[in-house]
Scaffold this active site. Structure first.
Site, PDB file in Angstrom:
ATOM      1  N   CYS A   1      -5.495  39.672  83.354  1.00 25.84           N
ATOM      2  CA  CYS A   1      -5.465  38.239  83.023  1.00 25.84           C
ATOM      3  C   CYS A   1      -6.426  37.424  83.880  1.00 25.84           C
ATOM      4  O   CYS A   1      -6.684  36.262  83.580  1.00 25.84           O
ATOM      5  CB  CYS A   1      -4.054  37.686  83.181  1.00 25.84           C
ATOM      6  SG  CYS A   1      -2.832  38.552  82.195  1.00 25.84           S
TER       7      CYS A   1
ATOM      8  N   HIS B   1      -4.214  30.037  84.686  1.00 29.07           N
ATOM      9  CA  HIS B   1      -3.861  31.077  83.712  1.00 29.07           C
ATOM     10  C   HIS B   1      -2.481  30.732  83.148  1.00 29.07           C
ATOM     11  O   HIS B   1      -1.564  30.374  83.895  1.00 29.07           O
ATOM     12  CB  HIS B   1      -3.850  32.445  84.393  1.00 29.07           C
ATOM     13  CG  HIS B   1      -3.243  33.518  83.553  1.00 29.07           C
ATOM     14  ND1 HIS B   1      -3.558  33.678  82.223  1.00 29.07           N
ATOM     15  CD2 HIS B   1      -2.324  34.480  83.842  1.00 29.07           C
ATOM     16  CE1 HIS B   1      -2.860  34.700  81.737  1.00 29.07           C
ATOM     17  NE2 HIS B   1      -2.101  35.182  82.690  1.00 29.07           N
TER      18      HIS B   1
ATOM     19  N   ASN C   1       1.223  34.097  76.637  1.00 30.52           N
ATOM     20  CA  ASN C   1       0.233  34.588  77.586  1.00 30.52           C
ATOM     21  C   ASN C   1      -0.850  35.346  76.817  1.00 30.52           C
ATOM     22  O   ASN C   1      -0.591  36.433  76.306  1.00 30.52           O
ATOM     23  CB  ASN C   1       0.941  35.496  78.604  1.00 30.52           C
ATOM     24  CG  ASN C   1      -0.001  36.058  79.649  1.00 30.52           C
ATOM     25  OD1 ASN C   1      -1.221  35.965  79.519  1.00 30.52           O
ATOM     26  ND2 ASN C   1       0.562  36.656  80.679  1.00 30.52           N
TER      27      ASN C   1
HETATM   28  O1  UT7 Z   1      -0.444  37.419  83.250  1.00 31.70           O
HETATM   29  C1  UT7 Z   1       0.342  38.142  84.126  1.00 31.70           C
HETATM   30  C2  UT7 Z   1       1.346  38.844  83.279  1.00 31.70           C
HETATM   31  N1  UT7 Z   1       2.710  38.760  83.616  1.00 31.70           N
HETATM   32  C3  UT7 Z   1       3.434  37.710  84.042  1.00 31.70           C
HETATM   33  O2  UT7 Z   1       2.978  36.665  84.360  1.00 31.70           O
HETATM   34  C4  UT7 Z   1       4.916  37.918  84.076  1.00 31.70           C
HETATM   35  C5  UT7 Z   1       5.556  37.413  85.328  1.00 31.70           C
HETATM   36  N2  UT7 Z   1       6.983  37.483  85.232  1.00 31.70           N
HETATM   37  C6  UT7 Z   1       7.721  36.614  84.483  1.00 31.70           C
HETATM   38  O3  UT7 Z   1       7.162  35.726  83.862  1.00 31.70           O
HETATM   39  C7  UT7 Z   1       9.215  36.745  84.494  1.00 31.70           C
HETATM   40  O4  UT7 Z   1       9.595  37.697  85.471  1.00 31.70           O
HETATM   41  C8  UT7 Z   1       9.806  37.133  83.107  1.00 31.70           C
HETATM   42  C9  UT7 Z   1       9.661  35.989  82.136  1.00 31.70           C
HETATM   43  C10 UT7 Z   1       9.105  38.385  82.592  1.00 31.70           C
HETATM   44  C11 UT7 Z   1      11.294  37.448  83.251  1.00 31.70           C
HETATM   45  O5  UT7 Z   1      11.979  36.369  83.838  1.00 31.70           O
HETATM   46  P1  UT7 Z   1      12.993  36.645  85.042  1.00 31.70           P
HETATM   47  O6  UT7 Z   1      13.638  35.368  85.347  1.00 31.70           O
HETATM   48  O7  UT7 Z   1      12.198  37.312  86.131  1.00 31.70           O
HETATM   49  O8  UT7 Z   1      14.042  37.629  84.375  1.00 31.70           O
HETATM   50  P2  UT7 Z   1      14.432  39.094  84.816  1.00 31.70           P
HETATM   51  O9  UT7 Z   1      13.310  40.044  84.565  1.00 31.70           O
HETATM   52  O10 UT7 Z   1      14.989  39.014  86.200  1.00 31.70           O
HETATM   53  O11 UT7 Z   1      15.590  39.403  83.785  1.00 31.70           O
HETATM   54  C12 UT7 Z   1      16.812  38.666  83.782  1.00 31.70           C
HETATM   55  C13 UT7 Z   1      17.705  39.237  82.671  1.00 31.70           C
HETATM   56  C14 UT7 Z   1      17.800  40.751  82.710  1.00 31.70           C
HETATM   57  O12 UT7 Z   1      19.127  41.083  82.393  1.00 31.70           O
HETATM   58  P3  UT7 Z   1      20.160  41.506  83.580  1.00 31.70           P
HETATM   59  O13 UT7 Z   1      19.541  42.702  84.202  1.00 31.70           O
HETATM   60  O14 UT7 Z   1      20.226  40.318  84.468  1.00 31.70           O
HETATM   61  O15 UT7 Z   1      21.385  41.763  82.815  1.00 31.70           O
HETATM   62  C15 UT7 Z   1      16.915  41.191  81.574  1.00 31.70           C
HETATM   63  O16 UT7 Z   1      17.315  42.407  81.016  1.00 31.70           O
HETATM   64  O17 UT7 Z   1      17.155  38.897  81.386  1.00 31.70           O
HETATM   65  C16 UT7 Z   1      17.073  40.084  80.591  1.00 31.70           C
HETATM   66  N3  UT7 Z   1      15.969  39.936  79.658  1.00 31.70           N
HETATM   67  C17 UT7 Z   1      16.064  39.279  78.498  1.00 31.70           C
HETATM   68  N4  UT7 Z   1      17.102  38.663  77.892  1.00 31.70           N
HETATM   69  C18 UT7 Z   1      16.882  38.077  76.712  1.00 31.70           C
HETATM   70  C19 UT7 Z   1      14.691  40.366  79.801  1.00 31.70           C
HETATM   71  N5  UT7 Z   1      13.965  40.005  78.730  1.00 31.70           N
HETATM   72  C20 UT7 Z   1      14.787  39.326  77.909  1.00 31.70           C
HETATM   73  C21 UT7 Z   1      14.625  38.691  76.673  1.00 31.70           C
HETATM   74  N6  UT7 Z   1      15.703  38.075  76.117  1.00 31.70           N
HETATM   75  N7  UT7 Z   1      13.440  38.667  76.030  1.00 31.70           N
END
Ligand code: UT7
Length: 333
Positions: free
Chosen positions: A120, A260, A290
């Site tokens: 990215c 970004h 993104n």
């Molecule tokens: O350009 C660079 C590319 N990448 C990025 O910029 C990504 C950077 N990271 C992020 O933006 C965030 O970490 C995410 C948006 C990917 C995730 O947000 P988060 O607040 O870090 O959530 P998490 O990964 O800690 O997940 C929280 C919960 C999990 O469930 P449990 O384990 O707490 O029960 C996930 O399984 O949310 C769950 N989860 C979802 N639930 C509903 C993960 N994806 C989804 C979804 N819908 N799409």
């Protein structure tokens, strides 16, 4: 004051163009595909919808349209271009470079063309690379493109990634400019220890494509979202400050920031650390998701069209991504 070196030719952005496919995919549609909700996607990422390329559309197709718009904006013909640098993690083919396809389709037959791989951060790295050729006098008209067809490299069964990405392309023309305007500073960084936080494990020479890699879905993007989130907020702040300092400016001197577009929460957290109001930061992640290397070009194009950037403004572009990589550029518009 300017860190780019004595005796070098000043370089700046003289044209910008972008393209995103017409097909809009809403969060409601994703609710039908994976176990997710509109509310989860909006509150965790700020994304409401994204654009998705058609079955027959690849990265070069979108890149060519964005490039044509940028050339028109700069008042240049394809035959004027000396160099095409294309940043992507979703090339048409693993090799050769997608930039070669774009060169041919544009009719930019004089241009040298190659791709760069910086996730990215691709457009920021591409601008840094392209600008060097102008500063040293080797080339005069450089086209830098960030193009991505993320919809074809993500696993549509993985809710933790498929809700975040979208397709599109952004293109920027670089040319010599008057002393005192254009690029003021560049800060770039790489942290190879983080390769496996965001990568495509299969299909390369480490794990060549096989029935096994396909079955394990290794030919798709894999990401540790939480770790990438922490890294992103940290480097956005640090790289921004370094670039601003190298330019001999302070945060208050920056009129507008084009970051970004990965996640609204990342942008807001970085803005808070930098003590910059969100009114000074362009955000369109809600509309496009993104788009990886394409995001800064698309955002810059829209910010210009909306009149957010005026001549003489100090602008900061800042990105982060796979590699891990990051970079920031300060320029006087
Ligand atoms: O350009 C660079 C590319 N990448 C990025 O910029 C990504 C950077 N990271 C992020 O933006 C965030 O970490 C995410 C948006 C990917 C995730 O947000 P988060 O607040 O870090 O959530 P998490 O990964 O800690 O997940 C929280 C919960 C999990 O469930 P449990 O384990 O707490 O029960 C996930 O399984 O949310 C769950 N989860 C979802 N639930 C509903 C993960 N994806 C989804 C979804 N819908 N799409």
């Amino acid at each position: 004051m300017i860190n780019l070196g004595e005796g070098l030719i000043p370089v700046g952005i003289t044209g910008v163009g972008s393209y995103a496919p017409e097909r809009v995919m809403t969060n409601a549609e994703l609710e039908e595909l994976v176990k997710t909700t509109d509310d989860w996607i909006r509150t965790r990422s700020g994304i409401r919808e994204r654009r998705i390329a058609g079955e027959d559309t690849a990265t070069s197709d979108m890149s060519v349209i964005a490039a044509q718009r940028a050339l028109e904006n700069a008042g240049l013909q394809a035959s004027d271009i000396d160099l095409i640098v294309l940043a992507t993690l979703s090339p048409d083919y693993p090799w050769p470079a997608t930039a070669c396809l774009v060169q041919e389709r544009l009719g930019a037959h004089r241009a040298v063309a190659f791709d760069i791989s910086a996730g990215c951060t691709g457009l920021v790295y591409g601008l840094a690379v392209g600008s060097q050729f102008i500063q040293t006098g080797m080339y005069r008209n450089v086209l830098v493109i960030g193009g991505e067809t993320m919809s074809k490299v993500i696993n549509w069964q993985d809710r933790s990634t498929c809700v975040l990405f979208g397709d599109g392309a952004g293109a920027v023309v670089l040319q010599p400019v008057q002393e005192g305007s254009g690029f003021l500073s560049i800060d770039l960084g790489t942290e190879g220890a983080g390769v496996e936080l965001l990568y495509q494990p299969g299909g390369g020479s480490r794990r060549p494509a096989s029935e096994e890699t396909l079955a394990r879905k290794e030919h798709y993007l894999h990401m540790n979202g939480r770790e990438v989130f922490k890294f992103a907020v940290k480097v956005m702040e640090q790289s921004t400050l370094k670039a601003i300092e190298k330019a001999g400016l302070t945060v208050e001197d920056i009129n507008y920031i084009i970051p970004h577009q990965a996640n609204l929460r990342i942008i807001e957290a970085a803005a808070k650390r930098l003590k910059v109001g969100m009114d000074k930061i362009y955000v369109n992640v809600d509309k496009y998701g993104n788009t990886s290397a394409a995001s800064i070009g698309i955002a810059l194009d829209e910010a210009l069209q909306e009149g957010k950037i005026k001549k003489g403004d100090n602008i900061l572009l800042v990105g982060f991504g796979a590699g891990l990589t990051w970079g920031a550029i300060v320029l006087k518009w």
